[in-house]
Structures are given as structure tokens and as C-alpha cells.
Design a protein around this motif. Structure first.
Motif, PDB file in Angstrom:
ATOM      1  N   ILE A  55       0.848  -1.203   0.000  1.00 51.61           N
ATOM      2  CA  ILE A  55       0.000   0.000   0.000  1.00 51.61           C
ATOM      3  C   ILE A  55       0.877   1.244   0.000  1.00 51.61           C
ATOM      4  CG2 ILE A  55      -1.729   1.296   1.302  1.00 51.61           C
ATOM      5  CD1 ILE A  55      -2.665  -1.462   2.432  1.00 51.61           C
ATOM      6  N   GLU A  56       1.892   1.244   0.855  1.00 51.35           N
ATOM      7  CA  GLU A  56       2.799   2.390   0.955  1.00 51.35           C
ATOM      8  C   GLU A  56       3.501   2.674  -0.377  1.00 51.35           C
ATOM      9  OE1 GLU A  56       3.796   1.257   5.594  1.00 51.35           O
ATOM     10  OE2 GLU A  56       5.355   1.067   4.080  1.00 51.35           O
ATOM     11  N   GLU A  57       3.900   1.624  -1.080  1.00 48.76           N
ATOM     12  CA  GLU A  57       4.614   1.786  -2.355  1.00 48.76           C
ATOM     13  C   GLU A  57       3.722   2.360  -3.451  1.00 48.76           C
ATOM     14  OE1 GLU A  57       6.223  -2.055  -3.293  1.00 48.76           O
ATOM     15  OE2 GLU A  57       7.609  -2.009  -1.603  1.00 48.76           O
ATOM     16  N   LEU A  58       2.463   1.968  -3.476  1.00 51.96           N
ATOM     17  CA  LEU A  58       1.560   2.393  -4.547  1.00 51.96           C
ATOM     18  C   LEU A  58       0.863   3.727  -4.272  1.00 51.96           C
ATOM     19  CD1 LEU A  58      -0.048  -1.036  -5.451  1.00 51.96           C
ATOM     20  CD2 LEU A  58       1.646   0.255  -6.772  1.00 51.96           C
ATOM     21  N   CYS A  59       0.856   4.140  -3.033  1.00 52.62           N
ATOM     22  CA  CYS A  59       0.156   5.360  -2.642  1.00 52.62           C
ATOM     23  C   CYS A  59       1.150   6.518  -2.596  1.00 52.62           C
ATOM     24  CB  CYS A  59      -0.477   5.149  -1.272  1.00 52.62           C
ATOM     25  SG  CYS A  59      -1.604   6.437  -0.798  1.00 52.62           S
ATOM     26  N   SER A  60       0.771   7.649  -3.152  1.00 52.08           N
ATOM     27  CA  SER A  60       1.681   8.803  -3.154  1.00 52.08           C
ATOM     28  C   SER A  60       1.689   9.546  -1.815  1.00 52.08           C
ATOM     29  CB  SER A  60       1.321   9.762  -4.287  1.00 52.08           C
ATOM     30  OG  SER A  60       0.083  10.376  -4.039  1.00 52.08           O
ATOM     31  N   LEU A  61       0.805   9.166  -0.917  1.00 55.18           N
ATOM     32  CA  LEU A  61       0.798   9.792   0.408  1.00 55.18           C
ATOM     33  C   LEU A  61       2.063   9.392   1.155  1.00 55.18           C
ATOM     34  CD1 LEU A  61      -2.877   8.933   1.343  1.00 55.18           C
ATOM     35  CD2 LEU A  61      -2.007  11.197   0.773  1.00 55.18           C
ATOM     36  N   GLU A  62       2.600  10.310   1.913  1.00 53.78           N
ATOM     37  CA  GLU A  62       3.797  10.007   2.683  1.00 53.78           C
ATOM     38  C   GLU A  62       3.477   8.987   3.773  1.00 53.78           C
ATOM     39  OE1 GLU A  62       6.194  13.224   4.089  1.00 53.78           O
ATOM     40  OE2 GLU A  62       5.599  14.490   2.410  1.00 53.78           O
ATOM     41  N   LYS A  63       4.408   8.071   3.950  1.00 52.63           N
ATOM     42  CA  LYS A  63       4.248   7.015   4.959  1.00 52.63           C
ATOM     43  C   LYS A  63       3.974   7.616   6.343  1.00 52.63           C
ATOM     44  CE  LYS A  63       6.882   3.027   6.583  1.00 52.63           C
ATOM     45  NZ  LYS A  63       8.123   2.269   6.409  1.00 52.63           N
ATOM     46  N   LEU A  64       4.693   8.675   6.682  1.00 47.81           N
ATOM     47  CA  LEU A  64       4.522   9.324   7.982  1.00 47.81           C
ATOM     48  C   LEU A  64       3.093   9.840   8.158  1.00 47.81           C
ATOM     49  CD1 LEU A  64       5.819  10.313  10.606  1.00 47.81           C
ATOM     50  CD2 LEU A  64       6.485  12.391   9.397  1.00 47.81           C
ATOM     51  N   VAL A  65       2.509  10.367   7.102  1.00 49.35           N
ATOM     52  CA  VAL A  65       1.138  10.892   7.155  1.00 49.35           C
ATOM     53  C   VAL A  65       0.149   9.752   7.389  1.00 49.35           C
ATOM     54  CG1 VAL A  65      -0.671  12.046   5.819  1.00 49.35           C
ATOM     55  CG2 VAL A  65       1.681  12.879   5.722  1.00 49.35           C
ATOM     56  N   ILE A  66       0.364   8.633   6.718  1.00 50.35           N
ATOM     57  CA  ILE A  66      -0.517   7.464   6.888  1.00 50.35           C
ATOM     58  C   ILE A  66      -0.497   7.001   8.338  1.00 50.35           C
ATOM     59  CG2 ILE A  66      -0.864   5.045   6.268  1.00 50.35           C
ATOM     60  CD1 ILE A  66       0.234   5.764   3.453  1.00 50.35           C
ATOM     61  N   TYR A  67       0.694   6.879   8.907  1.00 53.96           N
ATOM     62  CA  TYR A  67       0.809   6.401  10.288  1.00 53.96           C
ATOM     63  C   TYR A  67       0.360   7.446  11.310  1.00 53.96           C
ATOM     64  CZ  TYR A  67       2.981   2.108   8.759  1.00 53.96           C
ATOM     65  OH  TYR A  67       3.206   0.895   8.179  1.00 53.96           O
ATOM     66  N   ALA A  68       0.672   8.707  11.066  1.00 55.40           N
ATOM     67  CA  ALA A  68       0.284   9.770  12.000  1.00 55.40           C
ATOM     68  C   ALA A  68      -1.235   9.879  12.116  1.00 55.40           C
ATOM     69  CB  ALA A  68       0.878  11.108  11.563  1.00 55.40           C
ATOM     70  N   ASN A  69      -1.939   9.576  11.029  1.00 59.67           N
ATOM     71  CA  ASN A  69      -3.400   9.635  11.038  1.00 59.67           C
ATOM     72  C   ASN A  69      -4.050   8.307  11.405  1.00 59.67           C
ATOM     73  OD1 ASN A  69      -4.355  12.394  10.117  1.00 59.67           O
ATOM     74  ND2 ASN A  69      -2.736  11.952   8.651  1.00 59.67           N
ATOM     75  N   ASN A  70      -3.236   7.302  11.679  1.00 60.06           N
ATOM     76  CA  ASN A  70      -3.743   6.006  12.124  1.00 60.06           C
ATOM     77  C   ASN A  70      -4.649   5.335  11.082  1.00 60.06           C
ATOM     78  OD1 ASN A  70      -3.665   4.092  14.192  1.00 60.06           O
ATOM     79  ND2 ASN A  70      -5.638   4.753  15.005  1.00 60.06           N
ATOM     80  N   TRP A  71      -4.414   5.615   9.803  1.00 57.57           N
ATOM     81  CA  TRP A  71      -5.309   5.137   8.755  1.00 57.57           C
ATOM     82  C   TRP A  71      -5.294   3.629   8.582  1.00 57.57           C
ATOM     83  CZ3 TRP A  71      -3.554   9.677   5.232  1.00 57.57           C
ATOM     84  CH2 TRP A  71      -4.297  10.811   5.551  1.00 57.57           C
ATOM     85  N   PHE A  72      -4.145   2.973   8.774  1.00 61.76           N
ATOM     86  CA  PHE A  72      -4.121   1.518   8.636  1.00 61.76           C
ATOM     87  C   PHE A  72      -5.051   0.855   9.654  1.00 61.76           C
ATOM     88  CE2 PHE A  72       0.278   1.385   6.472  1.00 61.76           C
ATOM     89  CZ  PHE A  72      -0.297   1.257   5.217  1.00 61.76           C
ATOM     90  N   ASN A  73      -5.159   1.425  10.832  1.00 57.33           N
ATOM     91  CA  ASN A  73      -6.022   0.837  11.855  1.00 57.33           C
ATOM     92  C   ASN A  73      -7.508   1.088  11.598  1.00 57.33           C
ATOM     93  OD1 ASN A  73      -3.943  -0.340  13.340  1.00 57.33           O
ATOM     94  ND2 ASN A  73      -3.524   1.568  14.388  1.00 57.33           N
TER      95      ASN A  73
END
Length: 106
Positions: A55-73
Motif C-alpha cells: 500500500i505504501e509503495e503504490l500510494c503517493s501519500l507520505e508514509k509518515l502521514v498514513i501512520y500519523a493519522n492512524n489510517w491503517f487501523n
């Protein structure tokens, strides 16, 4: 003397907070996950196994932003509303493996 108008406001409910704070994933993230579910669907066990890093590789969103917003959960709860059973696997402090999701029909 004039009267002072008092505005009455009610406290926010738990449900209102939960609705506003969850299930608000970016469109691009959902699009990437949907594509991966389709691409990785295994007809034998009727499921898709998707690693976080895919998901991280295909998404242009920064990894830090994904984790900071708790989106995977938030992914399991969101997709469960659309007929998916989503199992989320991530290592505990004494384990070492790549975190992933398994999407299957409810």
C-alpha cells in the motif's frame, strides 16, 4: 436593562466524535487498497492478502502521514461496513514480520 440571550449547546456524543474521527480515509488510499484487493484475490481461499508496504509503495501519500493519522487501523472497520471481513496482522514488540491485511467475504 436588556436581557442577555444564553445559547444552549449540548455536549458532543461519543457517536458524533467516532463518526467524525474515523472512516475518513483519503480517496487515493481507498483506491490503492481496492486495486490491491482485486489484483491479489486468491480464488482458492477467496481472500486477498495485502502487505502494508504494498500500500505504501503504490500510494503517493507520505508514509509518515498514513501512520500519523492512524489510517491503517481504520481500514478493517471501514471495509467491514462494505461486506468484508478484514483481519489485520502486525507484530508485537517481540515478533518480527511484515504487517498485512487479509480481506475475505463476511
Amino acid at each position: 436593562m436588556g436581557t442577555t440571550e444564553v445559547k444552549v449547546i449540548k455536549p458532543i456524543t461519543f457517536d458524533e466524535v467516532y463518526e467524525q474521527k474515523t472512516n475518513k480515509l483519503p480517496e487515493e488510499l481507498i483506491d490503492v487498497i481496492n486495486s490491491l484487493i482485486l489484483d491479489k484475490f486468491n480464488t482458492y481461499d477467496k481472500s486477498s492478502k495485502i502487505y502494508y508496504e504494498e500500500i505504501e509503495e503504490l500510494c503517493s501519500l507520505e508514509k509518515l502521514v498514513i501512520y500519523a493519522n492512524n489510517w491503517f487501523n481504520e481500514i478493517p472497520d471501514l471495509y467491514s461496513k462494505f461486506g468484508w471481513d478484514v483481519e489485520q496482522y502486525k507484530p508485537s514488540c517481540f515478533e518480527s514480520f511484515k504487517p498485512y491485511f487479509v480481506f475475505s467475504k463476511k
